[in-house]
Design an enzyme around this catalytic site. Sequence first.
Site, PDB file in Angstrom:
ATOM      1  N   HIS A 196      -4.982   6.079  -5.915  1.00 19.87           N
ATOM      2  CA  HIS A 196      -5.551   6.532  -4.645  1.00 19.87           C
ATOM      3  C   HIS A 196      -5.809   8.024  -4.809  1.00 19.87           C
ATOM      4  CE1 HIS A 196      -3.672   3.057  -2.058  1.00 19.87           C
ATOM      5  NE2 HIS A 196      -4.368   2.629  -3.102  1.00 19.87           N
TER       6      HIS A 196
ATOM      7  N   ASN B 206       0.837  -1.192   0.000  1.00 13.53           N
ATOM      8  CA  ASN B 206       0.000   0.000   0.000  1.00 13.53           C
ATOM      9  C   ASN B 206       0.878   1.251   0.000  1.00 13.53           C
ATOM     10  OD1 ASN B 206      -2.666   1.570   0.759  1.00 13.53           O
ATOM     11  ND2 ASN B 206      -1.112   2.254   2.216  1.00 13.53           N
ATOM     12  N   GLU B 207       0.890   1.982  -1.120  1.00 16.45           N
ATOM     13  CA  GLU B 207       1.433   3.334  -1.253  1.00 16.45           C
ATOM     14  C   GLU B 207       2.950   3.447  -1.089  1.00 16.45           C
ATOM     15  OE1 GLU B 207      -0.835   6.015   1.221  1.00 16.45           O
ATOM     16  OE2 GLU B 207      -2.638   5.790  -0.001  1.00 16.45           O
ATOM     17  N   ASP B 208       3.676   2.332  -1.160  1.00 16.93           N
ATOM     18  CA  ASP B 208       5.133   2.437  -1.000  1.00 16.93           C
ATOM     19  C   ASP B 208       5.800   3.108  -2.191  1.00 16.93           C
ATOM     20  OD1 ASP B 208       4.641   1.194   1.352  1.00 16.93           O
ATOM     21  OD2 ASP B 208       5.773  -0.623   0.926  1.00 16.93           O
TER      22      ASP B 208
ATOM     23  N   SER C  62      -0.507  -0.866  -4.635  1.00 18.25           N
ATOM     24  CA  SER C  62      -1.704  -0.049  -4.758  1.00 18.25           C
ATOM     25  C   SER C  62      -1.385   1.303  -4.130  1.00 18.25           C
ATOM     26  CB  SER C  62      -2.894  -0.699  -4.034  1.00 18.25           C
ATOM     27  OG  SER C  62      -4.062   0.069  -4.209  1.00 18.25           O
TER      28      SER C  62
END
Length: 840
Positions: free
Chosen positions: A501, A429-431, A484
């Site tokens: 996102h 997530n969002e790395d 993501s």
Amino acid sequence: MRTVPAQRTTLESGWSFRQADRVDDEWAPVARVPTIVHMDLLDNNKIPDPFIGTNELDVEWIGEKSWTYQTTFTVPKVPDGASAYLLFDGLDTFASVRLNNVSILKSDNMFLSHRVPITNVVYASGPNHLVIEFDSALLRGRELEKEHPEHRFIAHNGETGRLGVRKAQYHWGWDWGPVLMTAGPFRPVRLEVSFAYIDFARVDYELSDSLDGVRGTVLADVKGATDEVLLSLRYNGDEVYTQKATAAVNGATTLDFKLDNVKLWYPSGYGEQPLYDVIVSALKDGHTVDTWKTKTGFRRSELIQKKDAHGESFYFRVNGIDVFCGGSCWIPADNFLPRITPDKYRAWLELMIEGNQIMTRVWGGGIYEDDAFYDTCDELGILVWQDFMFACGSYPAWSDLRDSVREEAKQNIRRLRHHPSIVLWAGNNEDYQIQEEYKLDYDYENKDAESWLRGTFPARYYYEHLLPAIMKEEAPTVAYWPSSPFSGGKNTYDLAVGDVHQWNVWHGTQEKYQRFNQIGGRFNSEFGLASFPVLETVRGIVTQPQDLYPQSRVLDFHNKADGHERRIATYIAENFRIVPGLESWIYLTQLAHSEAVLYAYRGWRQQWANRDARHCGGALVWQLNDCWPASSWAIVDYHLRRKPAFYTIKRGLQPIVIGVQRDHHDWSVCHARPAKLSKYSVWIASGLLHERKVDVELRFVSIESGEDIKPPVHRSNVTVSANETTPILTGEINNVTEEPHILATRVLENGAVISRDVDWPQPFKYLSLVDRGVDVKVHDDHYEVSVKRPTKGIVFEEVDGVVLSDNCLDVVPGDPQTMKVKGRKVDYEVKFRYLGIEEN
């Protein structure tokens, strides 16, 4: 001696615990295992409830201590040729295990399970003493960071020390959750005595081109003395296939199967969810020595990525049917994980089905959820987007950590791969947003994985090498996505490819939420707006009456989002007249939340278009749930109390939904100067697999008088195309000559209204909403709501045990609405609010 089936006993009771450095303290009782230390301290009245007031601060010391758990157990006689094992399904996190004063296990990964042979350690008679010592993950994380100066530790949310620890990352605190560093045996501990055991079984299959038959194999890895393996497939209790094979001497045994006229598994709303029992038995001399059971469903799932006029598509196709994935993201439903029972999982997931949601995304800062979560998704038809457990950081990748991640991924894929609900795994997530923000090394064209480990973004090794390789080996038919969000080497904010996102509403540039339809991507896997929880939840947080006001320290403490005061106030001030008082403030935050998701789901579902132009493939709101009682982006609060946004999404994801919207005119940029002309459009989005004939009505209703300012538009016998968007009409509003009015549209089928939508001139703060003439007639099983003038956001108070079929209604004169009610008690006072009620 004849072999007997494996015996497994859950070591649930008889445990005690104490703080490790207080050896003079008495051991305190543990109610049951699974558990974590906070729950046991609460049970023994040693700490206040961390979810109340600011008590979180008073229990932070727990995370800095080590804790010891112990129990005693007896072992059934271990026959010659049999073995004894201890099975640990989950230890949180740095655990040292001793049995009869012999070290048998050291674990440093919360996401691993362990099988430990103990035949030579257990006492055949008398009690066996089991001790588990849990070190502080908080302190160990800080130590690991110091031990690895070669890595630049960057983390958004929580301490940077979390990055080197394989533990649920939200335990360090997040922008919706507290800092509660747990420890303990958070999943079951079991004792096994067996001659042989099935280590794992794997179901692989292919559907025929016509989707009416399935061929596959079951791979069974049996450890110990066996000579045959038996496969049985059952449906509704009836055996539909069986096969027996000679057990492989080394490695796994392969058993083929074939089913004709197979019943396919579909997501909710697109078909049924038939599940087949898969039973694998290991045999010795004709006797069963172990059995492995699961349920699975047969379906063909595809992630469709193809070039089109908008860039590259990103949507899911199941059994040949394109599926718009409307739903929500999932975080762990409690900071204290053993509290989440199968019944609680079911209650949460049934809310999704009630709300017409068919996909959830298991977020990468939590856990690989309990089996009960995925079992329920299988039964209900909820698609699952599953993140691997990395979130909002630049993760290190030293050798031991890579080995641990490799085993973590392998174990959890093996545990979960039989679930038909899981259609995608994502690396994190969002790395990659961290990589972009801090300009860490990333050359998409460089495919030398070993070189990535020497750069400033070594976690790429996990996401683009290690994890996809394990997926290919263990679950090759399930889609994998590196992150993501991710866009295939492009900027993660690229709206033309991959998932996005979309946090430029609330975070980022803090766009007006009315622009959601203009700033969406190919798949919107996060977006949202924060709001207060339900009033009853707020009252439960606050212990002192003087703290029951919107800006109190206690209520601010229960909102962990950076800058939440400014952002909530901004979105309210931009859109609504500010009204003093706690109840009014809660209502306005929730109404802004509801309006934001209305613009998102309405606009993005319109962009489902047709098979050749799936501009938007899905929308997963951040987030479905909370892990404690708080203000957050959740559409249902910690106590499973629905916020208005829940109902707005429910209406927006109906099988057939009508939409009406005028073009956005940014009143701030234009200094409150109105547009002279406003274009509008009306459309119908359908998720049905066949055409429908409907009637459509569009009215133009004065906000001040409640009268129609011009004749309505009627379209009769309109053909609604299957599984796409059907344009209905377009028009123009003259804001100079026409008084402020709403656009109210309805879809009717056989005279019954099946969908409504209302478009209001924006912002609401410029409108006078005095004297709406709201009338609510209360009946035992329903409410009837009518108005004399257009009324925005009629919200009935949520009361435990009372279930409303709808809420947060826009009601138009001449079009009364009925809400079904379950569980209403005679003495229950019906309370409601609407926008402008204070003006009366």
